[in-house]
Design an enzyme around this catalytic site. Structure first.
Site, PDB file in Angstrom:
ATOM      1  N   LEU A 129      30.430 -20.457 178.934  1.00 52.15           N
ATOM      2  CA  LEU A 129      30.179 -19.389 179.346  1.00 52.15           C
ATOM      3  C   LEU A 129      30.742 -18.089 178.296  1.00 52.15           C
ATOM      4  CD1 LEU A 129      28.409 -18.364 181.498  1.00 52.15           C
ATOM      5  CD2 LEU A 129      30.571 -18.306 183.135  1.00 52.15           C
ATOM      6  N   HIS A 130      30.219 -18.214 177.065  1.00 52.94           N
ATOM      7  CA  HIS A 130      30.363 -17.446 176.026  1.00 52.94           C
ATOM      8  C   HIS A 130      29.415 -16.637 175.657  1.00 52.94           C
ATOM      9  CE1 HIS A 130      34.447 -19.326 175.877  1.00 52.94           C
ATOM     10  NE2 HIS A 130      33.672 -20.629 175.812  1.00 52.94           N
ATOM     11  N   ALA A 131      29.741 -15.396 175.258  1.00 50.26           N
ATOM     12  CA  ALA A 131      28.621 -14.400 174.644  1.00 50.26           C
ATOM     13  C   ALA A 131      27.205 -14.526 175.315  1.00 50.26           C
ATOM     14  CB  ALA A 131      28.320 -14.699 173.131  1.00 50.26           C
ATOM     15  N   PRO A 152      25.124 -16.397 177.212  1.00 47.03           N
ATOM     16  CA  PRO A 152      25.257 -16.869 178.451  1.00 47.03           C
ATOM     17  C   PRO A 152      26.020 -16.070 179.470  1.00 47.03           C
ATOM     18  CG  PRO A 152      25.344 -18.581 176.850  1.00 47.03           C
ATOM     19  CD  PRO A 152      25.575 -17.514 176.108  1.00 47.03           C
TER      20      PRO A 152
END
Lengths: 86, 134
Positions: free
Chosen positions: A13-15, A17
């Site tokens: 769950l980075h950037a 997404p």
């Protein structure tokens, strides 16, 4: 309602997404949270989500403070489990 | 929706910050980059004034900038605007890239200017290495 989900998104769950997740969670008025290893973040907060550091393979618990939000739960799960998410 | 103005001494930096923020938001938030001066490094009052006008929204405009004279240039542009325009515009005391990325997402969910600015400023405290993994 709540649901435990194993993250399959290759980038966690980075950037992008994470941004998508926050936008989806923000589409409802009710409280939405995501919990990992006992730490809970407001799913509508990009800083909260990115600080939680959710990676592929992590088990997270989604909580929506409403009984009939299957559509949102489905959408959030879709973001967390999309194998081809860039 | 609050829009963003990205000001840097470098046109490439301003463009790159906009490129990354656009990707975070899927292009949902109006963002303008105002970088460089006369083909080199610097900040350009005219370019900034035009940028603000290009994305101006009654919901508000958040200005993110790099360092030093970027602040002075942005402030002198704001002085030339009307009171009613100026009260809809805020300068974030935030790191340029991280502030723009986080605040663009906040703007994309329809948050008010005060909240978008707050998120940009909180980006200064975002940890890259000590996340929930620790």
């Amino acid at each position: 309602m709540e649901k435990v989900i194993v993250v399959r998104n290759p980038h966690g769950l980075h950037a992008r997404p994470a941004a998508k997740f926050v936008r989806a969670a923000s589409s409802v008025q009710e409280e939405v949270t995501i919990e990992k290893n006992g730490k809970t973040a407001n799913a509508k907060s990009i800083l909260g989500i990115m600080s939680l550091g959710v990676s592929r393979g992590d088990s997270v618990k989604l909580f929506v403070n409403a009984e009939e939000r299957e559509d949102l739960m489905f959408r959030l799960e879709e973001i967390l489990t999309a194998e081809d998410e860039s | 929706m609050v829009s963003l103005v990205i000001i840097s001494h470098s046109a490439k930096i301003a463009e790159g910050v906009k490129e990354m923020a656009d990707q975070m938001t899927g292009g949902a938030v109006p963002i303008v980059s105002c970088g460089g001066f006369e083909g080199g490094l610097g900040t350009d009052e005219e370019r900034i004034r035009a940028g603000i006008q290009a994305v101006y929204s009654p919901d508000g405009v958040l200005i993110l900038l790099d360092l030093g004279s970027a602040v002075l240039t942005a402030e002198s542009v704001l002085e030339t605007l009307s009171d009613s325009e100026r009260e809809k515009i805020a300068i974030a005391d935030a790191p340029l890239l991280e502030g723009a990325l986080f605040s663009s997402v906040e703007a994309s969910i329809g948050s008010p200017l005060s909240k978008v600015k707050e998120v940009a400023e909180q980006a200064a405290f975002f940890r890259k290495l000590e996340t929930g993994n620790s």
